[in-house]
Design an enzyme around this catalytic site. Structure first.
Site, short mmCIF file in Angstrom:
data_model
loop_
_atom_site.label_atom_id
_atom_site.label_comp_id
_atom_site.label_asym_id
_atom_site.label_seq_id
_atom_site.Cartn_x
_atom_site.Cartn_y
_atom_site.Cartn_z
N SER A 115 0.82 -1.20 0.00
CA SER A 115 0.00 0.00 0.00
C SER A 115 0.87 1.27 0.00
O SER A 115 1.73 1.42 -0.86
CB SER A 115 -0.95 -0.04 1.19
OG SER A 115 -1.94 0.94 1.05
N ASP A 158 -2.12 6.47 -4.04
CA ASP A 158 -1.01 5.74 -3.40
C ASP A 158 -0.60 4.57 -4.32
O ASP A 158 -1.23 4.34 -5.35
CB ASP A 158 -1.40 5.34 -1.97
CG ASP A 158 -2.32 4.14 -1.91
OD1 ASP A 158 -3.11 3.96 -2.85
OD2 ASP A 158 -2.26 3.39 -0.92
N ASP A 173 -0.94 1.38 -4.44
CA ASP A 173 -1.90 0.34 -4.85
C ASP A 173 -3.29 0.91 -5.13
O ASP A 173 -4.27 0.17 -5.25
CB ASP A 173 -1.94 -0.82 -3.86
CG ASP A 173 -2.60 -0.45 -2.54
OD1 ASP A 173 -2.44 0.71 -2.10
OD2 ASP A 173 -3.28 -1.31 -1.95
N ASP A 183 -5.74 2.63 -3.75
CA ASP A 183 -6.99 2.62 -2.98
C ASP A 183 -7.19 3.92 -2.22
O ASP A 183 -8.21 4.11 -1.57
CB ASP A 183 -7.08 1.40 -2.04
CG ASP A 183 -5.93 1.30 -1.07
OD1 ASP A 183 -5.02 2.16 -1.12
OD2 ASP A 183 -5.91 0.36 -0.27
MG MG Z 1 -3.15 1.64 -0.45
#
Ligand code: MG
Length: 457
Positions: A104, A247, A249, A251
């Site tokens: 993340s 960010d 990834d 999300d």
């Molecule tokens: Mg993330």
């Protein structure tokens, strides 16, 4: 079993590559997850695997595949994609679960596995505890004739984008006609191959930085205002209508106003909720540490906010229980339940463009029409006294506050709050306060420090 330096939580396992996080550890957790998912699915299980752009991703990906095959799971590899794409693909393929290889927003040296259950939600506490028993026990392996297969699906990202564009209240034609100019910073994460496709299909003209998806983050990858200076400059220099940062990834989504000012990631969910609540009825669900700007937005729409303990799965499961159309986290995590119950920066971006279209005014003007709040975070040394004693002392110190004890202690007043909760990994107590000004928020934190320190160490 304890694993030195490894951070194991409900939703995943993470560590620094080459230190706690090794291919062996990844293999053990992936195999244990696969065996757990296979047993639940009853004999046949497909697991969706995706990864972000981290440098260590291509090393861990074949390890995850082999571990899943070794317990008899079939792998559906969807390549380098946002984490929400993995969640959606699990639902779409009726898979037994999903694994996202991503740390993340953590710095470059980290990587992790995130565990996704068959519903496309991250594992909850009970599921994670069950799965850990399999990981820590003797993992049942498949014989040569029962090994899993590996198939590839390169359509998962395209499918995700098409589902966003098909959302009934998204006026794709209207957004296209406006031709918004968007400054975009993907921090060289997985968004670099996803966000431009979505935004161009929405008719946006793009000014971009950090799009190469090679995981070599040029700055700390968390999309908080102090990390977005380069995007702020891009938005200003290129005369963009808005700036968007995701960010690694994808999300979490943070916004920069047309004036080149990062408005704070708490506004992403609040503004997304503003537009969704015009088209959908229901409550808004968010965690106890999210800004109260969401309360103002909900009240304005005749709705209200339900708060949950911190953790994406807590928000997602409560949204499902309440039938909430919108929810998420103040860190830029927007969850639109009619798409899926996971934080999704791409859907957040589409909702914000819809808001700009409907409002017909600039982002800075929209933000200026709401009160501003300031969040201050601090940590205190955890006293020797039990935490319940700490909370009792704080309640006595603030007798006029509304009390919530779902997750630590949250004390709330009409225009401010303070949330005190223990760290899961360090001997400290985190204190987060929000008030109309920095001075007032800092005073709240100071006022909490005194009764806690009076308990001694
Ligand atoms: Mg993330």
């Amino acid at each position: 079993m304890a694993y030195e330096g490894l951070m194991v939580s409900v939703s995943g396992v993470r560590g620094r590559v080459g230190e706690a996080l090794t291919p062996e550890i990844i293999a053990q957790f992936a195999a244990g997850f696969g065996a757990w998912a296979l047993a639940r699915a009853g004999g046949k299980a497909q697991i969706v695997v995706g990864r972000d752009s981290r440098v260590s991703g291509p090393m861990f990906q074949p390890v995850v595949h082999a571990a899943l095959q070794s317990v008899g799971c079939d792998v559906l590899d969807i390549g380098m994609v946002p984490t929400p794409t993995v969640q959606l693909a699990v639902e779409h393929h009726h898979a037994a679960g999903g694994l996202a290889i991503t740390a993340s927003h953590n710095p470059i040296e980290w990587n992790a596995l995130k565990f996704i259950g068959p519903s496309g939600l991250f594992l909850d506490g009970a599921e994670a505890a069950d799965m850990r028993k399999v990981v820590d026990g003797k993992i049942p392996r498949a014989t040569w004739d029962k090994l899993g297969t590996v198939a590839k699906d390169q359509e998962a990202a395209r499918d995700h984008i098409e589902r966003i564009l098909a959302l009934p209240f998204l006026d794709v034609e209207g957004i296209r006609k406006r031709g918004f100019k968007v400054g975009l910073d993907c921090v060289r994460g997985a968004g670099g191959v996803f966000m431009p496709v979505l935004l161009e299909l929405l008719g946006c003209k793009l000014a971009t930085i950090n799009m190469e998806p090679d995981g070599r983050f040029p700055r700390p990858p968390e999309p908080v205002p102090e990390n977005l200076g380069e995007l702020e400059k891009l938005v200003e220099d290129s005369h963009c209508d808005i700036g968007m940062a995701v960010d690694p990834d994808v999300d979490r989504l943070a916004l920069v106003s047309e004036e080149g000012v990062a408005i704070g990631e708490d506004y992403t969910l609040a503004l997304a909720a503003k537009v969704v609540l015009r088209h959908r009825k229901g409550v808004v669900v968010t965690n106890l540490s999210t800004s109260r700007i969401i309360d103002d937005i909900a009240r304005e729409a005749g709705s209200r906010v339900i708060r949950t303990p911190v953790g994406e799965v807590n928000v997602a499961t409560r949204m499902r229980a309440e039938g909430a159309p919108i929810g998420g986290e103040g860190n830029g995590g927007v969850i639109l339940s009619e798409l899926h119950l996971g934080r999704d920066a791409p859907v957040g971006a589409a909702l914000i463009l819809q808001l700009l279209l409907e409002e017909g005014k600039s982002l800075s003007k929209i933000v200026a029409s709401y009160p501003r709040y300031v969040i201050v975070k601090d940590k205190l040394v955890r006293p020797a006294a039990p935490l319940d004693t700490v909370y009792e002392a704080l309640k006595r110190a603030f007798p006029d506050a509304e009390v919530d004890t779902q997750d630590g202690l949250r004390l709330t007043w009409p225009d401010r709050w303070v949330h005190v909760r223990p760290s899961g990994t360090e001997p400290i107590v985190r204190v987060i306060a929000e008030a109309p000004s920095a001075e007032e928020a800092e005073k709240l934190v100071r006022d909490c420090r005194q009764p806690v320190e009076a308990l001694g160490r």
